[in-house]
Design an enzyme around this catalytic site. Structure first.
Site, mmCIF file in Angstrom:
data_model
loop_
_atom_site.group_PDB
_atom_site.id
_atom_site.type_symbol
_atom_site.label_atom_id
_atom_site.label_comp_id
_atom_site.label_asym_id
_atom_site.label_seq_id
_atom_site.Cartn_x
_atom_site.Cartn_y
_atom_site.Cartn_z
ATOM 1 N N GLY A 115 -20.176 -30.115 -52.732
ATOM 2 C CA GLY A 115 -18.976 -29.303 -52.861
ATOM 3 C C GLY A 115 -18.519 -29.261 -54.313
ATOM 4 N N CYS A 116 -17.668 -28.295 -54.632
ATOM 5 C CA CYS A 116 -17.241 -28.133 -56.028
ATOM 6 C C CYS A 116 -16.365 -29.302 -56.488
ATOM 7 C CB CYS A 116 -16.519 -26.805 -56.199
ATOM 8 S SG CYS A 116 -15.152 -26.517 -55.048
#
Length: 308
Positions: A115-116
């Site tokens: 995920g970012c």
């Protein structure tokens, strides 16, 4: 023969970014379902099973379904959803995580794209735990702000069209205030911390970019290290010349960090901020939420898998 690459979910935000990065490459064959067949489950299954590598830009349940449809055919997967990020049979797609991680990605059938927010958080925390400087039970706090493209098509529309009844007109908002954000499990799994971190994400009115802050009290860390020690541990982990750069702001006059600094790139900068001798350090990761934080990482993993 060029490997066949199928992006399942190519019309979502991440999928579109990946297509734009791959469409002019001559070393791969980019597969795409005809528009009139996109809702046909048998056509989708056939594409998944024919692909050498499928990149999944889907909701979690749809990603699990895609894997079930084609894993037995030998299709390799890069999953950009949350579905497999802590699964023991999946290789975590952060090549800089540890020695040998890039090689593990290169040879894997199943790769989960980080995920970012997780990318920035893990990049800052994991090397310090591995170096023995950050105790696994340290009470970690993570504060972050992302560009609104991380929220997908609905949020993009809400941010960019002020005439909509559901438009978001604020310049900045915090969310996930129940402290149950979906990235927390993967942050814990891939940093080695055992105490659940307090994670507060936010969205700003800018399209792409991200800052992830991890403030630390040095006297609560093993051996009470200095800021220089912390920076040295990060620098030793990442080395020189890669996509991740370690930067010190110690002594810089009134430093400021711009969340859009690396928008449009696949790089990440890790800043070591504070005043030497004051007993605190603020670690900040700067990256593009759609670059190193999503589609850029997926393409990096794809390149490793093709080369491997």
């Amino acid at each position: 023969m060029a490997p066949k690459i199928f992006i399942d979910g190519e019309h979502g935000t991440t999928g579109l970014q990946i297509v734009s990065r791959l469409q002019n490459r001559s070393d791969i064959e980019l597969m795409s379902m005809p528009a009139e067949q996109r809702r046909d489950p048998e056509v989708r299954k056939a594409f998944l099973r024919e692909a050498d590598i499928a990149i999944l830009c889907l909701p979690d349940d749809a990603a699990r379904e895609a894997v079930a449809l084609a894993a037995d055919a030998g299709t390799r997967f890069i999953d950009a959803s949350t579905a497999h990020r802590t699964h023991p049979d999946w290789t975590f797609g952060f090549a800089e995580l540890s020695d040998g991680q890039a090689a593990r990605i290169a040879s894997a059938q199943f790769v989960s794209n980080p995920g970012c927010y997780s990318t920035g958080s893990i990049a800052l925390i994991a090397p310090l735990v591995a170096a023995g400087l950050l105790p696994a039970d340290y009470p970690v706090t993570i504060n972050a702000v992302s560009g609104y493209t991380g929220g997908g098509k609905q949020m993009i529309a809400q941010m960019e069209d002020s005439s909509r009844d559901d438009a978001i007109v604020s310049a900045y908002f915090a969310y996930a205030l129940t402290l149950a954000h979906k990235h927390v499990p993967e942050i814990m799994a891939h940093t080695g911390i055992t105490r659940r971190p307090v994670f507060t994400p936010a969205v700003g009115r800018f399209a792409q970019g991200m800052l992830v802050n991890v403030p630390l009290h040095l006297d609560l860390m093993t051996g009470a290290p200095s800021m220089a020690d912390v920076r040295a541990a990060l620098a030793a982990h990442y080395g020189d010349g890669g996509l991740v750069e370690v930067v010190s702001l110690a002594g810089a006059p009134t430093p400021r960090l711009d969340p859009e600094e690396l928008a449009g790139t696949d790089r990440m900068k890790l800043y070591v901020c504070g005043t030497e001798g004051a007993g605190q350090v603020n670690l900040v990761a700067s990256l593009d939420n759609l670059g190193k934080g999503a589609s850029g990482a997926a393409v990096q993993n794809l390149n490793l898998m093709i080369a491997g």
